[in-house]
Design a protein around this motif. Structure first.
Motif, mmCIF file in Angstrom:
data_model
loop_
_atom_site.group_PDB
_atom_site.id
_atom_site.type_symbol
_atom_site.label_atom_id
_atom_site.label_comp_id
_atom_site.label_asym_id
_atom_site.label_seq_id
_atom_site.Cartn_x
_atom_site.Cartn_y
_atom_site.Cartn_z
ATOM 1 N N VAL A 23 0.831 -1.192 0.000
ATOM 2 C CA VAL A 23 0.000 0.000 0.000
ATOM 3 C C VAL A 23 0.874 1.254 0.000
ATOM 4 O O VAL A 23 2.098 1.185 0.159
ATOM 5 N N ASN A 24 0.221 2.402 -0.160
ATOM 6 C CA ASN A 24 0.945 3.671 -0.153
ATOM 7 C C ASN A 24 1.606 3.909 1.204
ATOM 8 O O ASN A 24 1.032 3.607 2.251
ATOM 9 N N GLY A 25 2.809 4.459 1.156
ATOM 10 C CA GLY A 25 3.452 4.934 2.375
ATOM 11 C C GLY A 25 4.284 3.930 3.136
ATOM 12 O O GLY A 25 4.813 4.256 4.212
ATOM 13 N N VAL A 26 4.426 2.699 2.634
ATOM 14 C CA VAL A 26 5.199 1.700 3.383
ATOM 15 C C VAL A 26 6.681 1.721 3.017
ATOM 16 O O VAL A 26 7.477 0.965 3.579
ATOM 17 N N GLY A 27 7.064 2.572 2.051
ATOM 18 C CA GLY A 27 8.464 2.623 1.623
ATOM 19 C C GLY A 27 8.778 1.626 0.530
ATOM 20 O O GLY A 27 9.891 1.097 0.453
ATOM 21 N N LYS A 28 7.793 1.380 -0.335
ATOM 22 C CA LYS A 28 7.929 0.337 -1.358
ATOM 23 C C LYS A 28 8.986 0.661 -2.406
ATOM 24 O O LYS A 28 9.842 -0.172 -2.717
ATOM 25 N N THR A 29 8.927 1.865 -2.987
ATOM 26 C CA THR A 29 9.901 2.239 -4.022
ATOM 27 C C THR A 29 11.314 2.254 -3.450
ATOM 28 O O THR A 29 12.262 1.772 -4.075
ATOM 29 N N LEU A 69 6.947 -9.941 -3.513
ATOM 30 C CA LEU A 69 7.270 -9.514 -2.155
ATOM 31 C C LEU A 69 6.289 -8.437 -1.699
ATOM 32 O O LEU A 69 6.119 -7.418 -2.370
ATOM 33 N N LEU A 70 5.661 -8.671 -0.569
ATOM 34 C CA LEU A 70 4.742 -7.696 0.013
ATOM 35 C C LEU A 70 5.492 -6.880 1.060
ATOM 36 O O LEU A 70 6.034 -7.429 2.022
ATOM 37 N N VAL A 71 5.515 -5.565 0.856
ATOM 38 C CA VAL A 71 6.186 -4.670 1.799
ATOM 39 C C VAL A 71 5.184 -4.217 2.845
ATOM 40 O O VAL A 71 4.103 -3.711 2.515
ATOM 41 N N ILE A 72 5.530 -4.397 4.113
ATOM 42 C CA ILE A 72 4.666 -3.992 5.223
ATOM 43 C C ILE A 72 5.454 -3.100 6.163
ATOM 44 O O ILE A 72 6.598 -3.403 6.521
ATOM 45 N N ASP A 73 4.842 -2.000 6.553
ATOM 46 C CA ASP A 73 5.424 -1.099 7.542
ATOM 47 C C ASP A 73 5.215 -1.737 8.910
ATOM 48 O O ASP A 73 4.073 -1.912 9.360
ATOM 49 N N ALA A 74 6.295 -2.099 9.581
ATOM 50 C CA ALA A 74 6.184 -2.813 10.855
ATOM 51 C C ALA A 74 5.485 -1.991 11.925
ATOM 52 O O ALA A 74 4.927 -2.546 12.874
ATOM 53 N N THR A 75 5.496 -0.677 11.795
ATOM 54 C CA THR A 75 4.861 0.163 12.814
ATOM 55 C C THR A 75 3.339 0.131 12.732
ATOM 56 O O THR A 75 2.666 0.611 13.644
ATOM 57 N N PHE A 114 -3.963 -8.594 -0.212
ATOM 58 C CA PHE A 114 -2.988 -8.788 -1.288
ATOM 59 C C PHE A 114 -2.844 -10.258 -1.637
ATOM 60 O O PHE A 114 -2.682 -10.619 -2.798
ATOM 61 N N ALA A 115 -2.885 -11.110 -0.625
ATOM 62 C CA ALA A 115 -2.722 -12.547 -0.870
ATOM 63 C C ALA A 115 -3.869 -13.114 -1.689
ATOM 64 O O ALA A 115 -3.723 -14.152 -2.343
ATOM 65 N N GLU A 116 -5.036 -12.450 -1.670
ATOM 66 C CA GLU A 116 -6.167 -12.906 -2.465
ATOM 67 C C GLU A 116 -6.005 -12.577 -3.942
ATOM 68 O O GLU A 116 -6.631 -13.198 -4.800
ATOM 69 N N VAL A 117 -5.174 -11.581 -4.258
ATOM 70 C CA VAL A 117 -5.010 -11.111 -5.635
ATOM 71 C C VAL A 117 -3.811 -11.748 -6.309
ATOM 72 O O VAL A 117 -3.882 -12.189 -7.461
ATOM 73 N N VAL A 118 -2.690 -11.800 -5.620
ATOM 74 C CA VAL A 118 -1.480 -12.415 -6.162
ATOM 75 C C VAL A 118 -0.907 -13.371 -5.120
ATOM 76 O O VAL A 118 -1.159 -13.220 -3.925
ATOM 77 N N ASP A 119 -0.147 -14.330 -5.595
ATOM 78 C CA ASP A 119 0.466 -15.294 -4.685
ATOM 79 C C ASP A 119 1.693 -14.665 -4.044
ATOM 80 O O ASP A 119 2.770 -14.603 -4.651
ATOM 81 N N ILE A 120 1.542 -14.203 -2.820
ATOM 82 C CA ILE A 120 2.663 -13.612 -2.095
ATOM 83 C C ILE A 120 3.661 -14.715 -1.745
ATOM 84 O O ILE A 120 3.284 -15.768 -1.230
ATOM 85 N N THR A 121 4.928 -14.474 -2.032
ATOM 86 C CA THR A 121 5.954 -15.482 -1.737
ATOM 87 C C THR A 121 6.858 -15.071 -0.581
ATOM 88 O O THR A 121 7.608 -15.896 -0.059
ATOM 89 N N GLY A 122 6.804 -13.817 -0.181
ATOM 90 C CA GLY A 122 7.669 -13.369 0.898
ATOM 91 C C GLY A 122 7.259 -11.994 1.397
ATOM 92 O O GLY A 122 6.549 -11.251 0.720
ATOM 93 N N ILE A 123 7.707 -11.670 2.604
ATOM 94 C CA ILE A 123 7.394 -10.398 3.240
ATOM 95 C C ILE A 123 8.670 -9.589 3.427
ATOM 96 O O ILE A 123 9.719 -10.130 3.771
ATOM 97 N N VAL A 124 8.560 -8.286 3.179
ATOM 98 C CA VAL A 124 9.632 -7.351 3.531
ATOM 99 C C VAL A 124 9.072 -6.432 4.607
ATOM 100 O O VAL A 124 8.082 -5.729 4.376
ATOM 101 N N LEU A 125 9.666 -6.467 5.787
ATOM 102 C CA LEU A 125 9.220 -5.607 6.877
ATOM 103 C C LEU A 125 10.126 -4.383 6.948
ATOM 104 O O LEU A 125 11.333 -4.500 7.163
ATOM 105 N N THR A 126 9.530 -3.204 6.758
ATOM 106 C CA THR A 126 10.299 -1.968 6.849
ATOM 107 C C THR A 126 10.042 -1.303 8.200
ATOM 108 O O THR A 126 9.063 -1.607 8.884
ATOM 109 N N LYS A 127 10.946 -0.405 8.576
ATOM 110 C CA LYS A 127 10.804 0.402 9.802
ATOM 111 C C LYS A 127 10.676 -0.466 11.052
ATOM 112 O O LYS A 127 9.896 -0.162 11.949
ATOM 113 N N LEU A 128 11.445 -1.560 11.078
ATOM 114 C CA LEU A 128 11.409 -2.462 12.232
ATOM 115 C C LEU A 128 12.322 -1.930 13.338
ATOM 116 O O LEU A 128 13.166 -2.624 13.876
#
Length: 389
Positions: free
Chosen positions: A197-203, A310-316, A328-342
């Motif tokens: 989603v927007n704002g998680v630091g994806k780019t 890879l699904l990027v999630i803001d840990a906060t 997201f998992a319902e739309v595409v097959d997520i294979t891994g998670i990237v946790l930002t701001k941990l």
């Protein structure tokens, strides 16, 4: 009278010379403009090179290379920065994580150090884990297993703390495959899609992943498919330029699937190891935008398999991140998670909760804003940092 005629004739001749020179100069400029389109732009409208069909909005001509690098060149020979090796960044992140998560560790260890572990103490342990976003199910499972082992083994003090570490490691699950499937396969580059989603630091995360791969001596190409936000395209291009990685980009508002398609095509032609595709930050409640994400993946797979999503999630964001993950998992097959701001206010238990929710591993974690503040996730190192041991 004769002198006047001579002067007038001379002025006429001079005027003709200047006029001819001006016309010649303008023609020369016109030819130059036609022959050399502006850098970073595709063919002009109506140009036969534009092609036809859905993929016409972006062509390989739109590959934006670092300075002095031409399309198709080995861009790994032109790095402007040298990313930190993975081993070095792991140690740095481990130290920073231990510092930021020490409150949780101190609380748990202090509770297990009590002379008597009564019902109230176990309730406090459970509350501490829930406050760290471990989740209700995993928390109850951990407390029940730990309580049983402490009673059976008559453990206390340091022995009880060692059992806590062991149970946390098992909960994080060190057996999960956390490798990044980004290598060439069957003569084609590994394709990695990054969503969120927007704002998680994806780019920013895409740029940091590129640095991780470059540090592993891989040839990488970036696809700027977040065409809804011009700043995202420029931002990703800058990340690429810093490590000598090319970026395929389209004009503002271009079809994201088209840009992704052309990025993979360019990656195949240039025989790179990995194509990283940045996608638009989608609000998980917007059904149309989520459907478009599925379309992007289908279009890309007309040329090469997508090895990672890879699904990027803001840990906060805590438990809200789990809601995002489900959609997201319902739309595409997520294979891994990237946790930002941990770090800072992040609650480390989200690692356990999101893995349990999706059944896929956390593969990368980020703890800061620096270019090399992203590293592969290691279960035991994470638990040690969490406990401050």
């Amino acid at each position: 009278m004769i002198e006047f005629v001579l002067v007038a004739s001379g002025l006429v001749v001079l005027g003709l010379i200047l006029l001819v020179g001006l016309v010649t100069t303008r023609r020369g400029r016109s030819r130059t403009d036609e022959a050399a389109p502006a850098p970073g732009r595709g063919p002009a409208a109506g140009d036969d090179r534009a092609g036809a069909g859905d993929t016409a909005t972006t062509t390989v001509d739109d590959v934006v290379m670092p300075d002095d690098v031409v399309a198709g060149a080995d861009t790994a020979a032109y790095p402007t920065e040298t990313p930190d090796p993975v081993a070095g960044r792991l140690q740095r992140l481990r130290t920073r994580l231990a510092r930021s998560q020490s409150t949780l560790g101190r609380s748990l260890l202090a509770l297990l150090s009590r002379d008597r572990l009564d019902d109230q103490t176990w309730e406090e342990i459970e509350d501490t884990l829930l406050a760290a976003d471990v989740g209700v199910g995993p928390t109850q499972e951990l407390v029940e297993r730990l309580r049983t082992r402490v009673r059976v083994e008559a453990a206390s003090g340091e022995a009880a703390q060692a059992l806590l570490r062991d149970e946390l490691v098992q909960l994080v699950d060190p057996t999960l495959d956390r490798s990044l499937r980004a290598d060439r396969l069957e003569g084609k580059p590994g394709v990695v899609m990054v969503v969120g989603v927007n704002g998680v630091g994806k780019t920013t995360t895409v740029g940091k992943i590129a640095r991780v791969l470059v540090a592993q001596d891989k040839d990488v190409l970036l696809g700027a498919a977040d065409t809804f936000r011009a700043a995202a395209v420029d931002q990703l291009t800058t990340w690429g330029e810093r490590v000598g990685v090319p970026t395929v980009r389209g004009g503002e508002g271009a079809d994201p699937a088209s840009v992704a398609f052309e990025a993979v095509r360019a990656g195949i032609e240039q025989e790179v190891d990995t194509v990283l595709i940045d996608t638009a930050g989608r609000l998980h409640t917007k059904t149309g935008l989520m459907d478009e994400l599925g379309k992007l993946k289908r279009v890309v797979e007309k040329q090469a398999s997508v090895g990672e999503v890879l699904l990027v999630i803001d840990a906060t964001t805590g438990q809200n991140g789990l809601t995002q993950a489900r959609i997201f998992a319902e739309v595409v097959d997520i294979t891994g998670i990237v946790l930002t701001k941990l770090d800072g206010t992040a609650k480390g238990g989200i690692v356990i909760a999101v893995q349990r929710e999706l059944g896929v591993p956390v593969k990368l974690v980020g703890l800061g804003e620096g270019g090399d503040d992203l590293a592969p996730f290691e279960a035991e190192a994470f638990v040690d940092a969490l406990l401050g041991t």
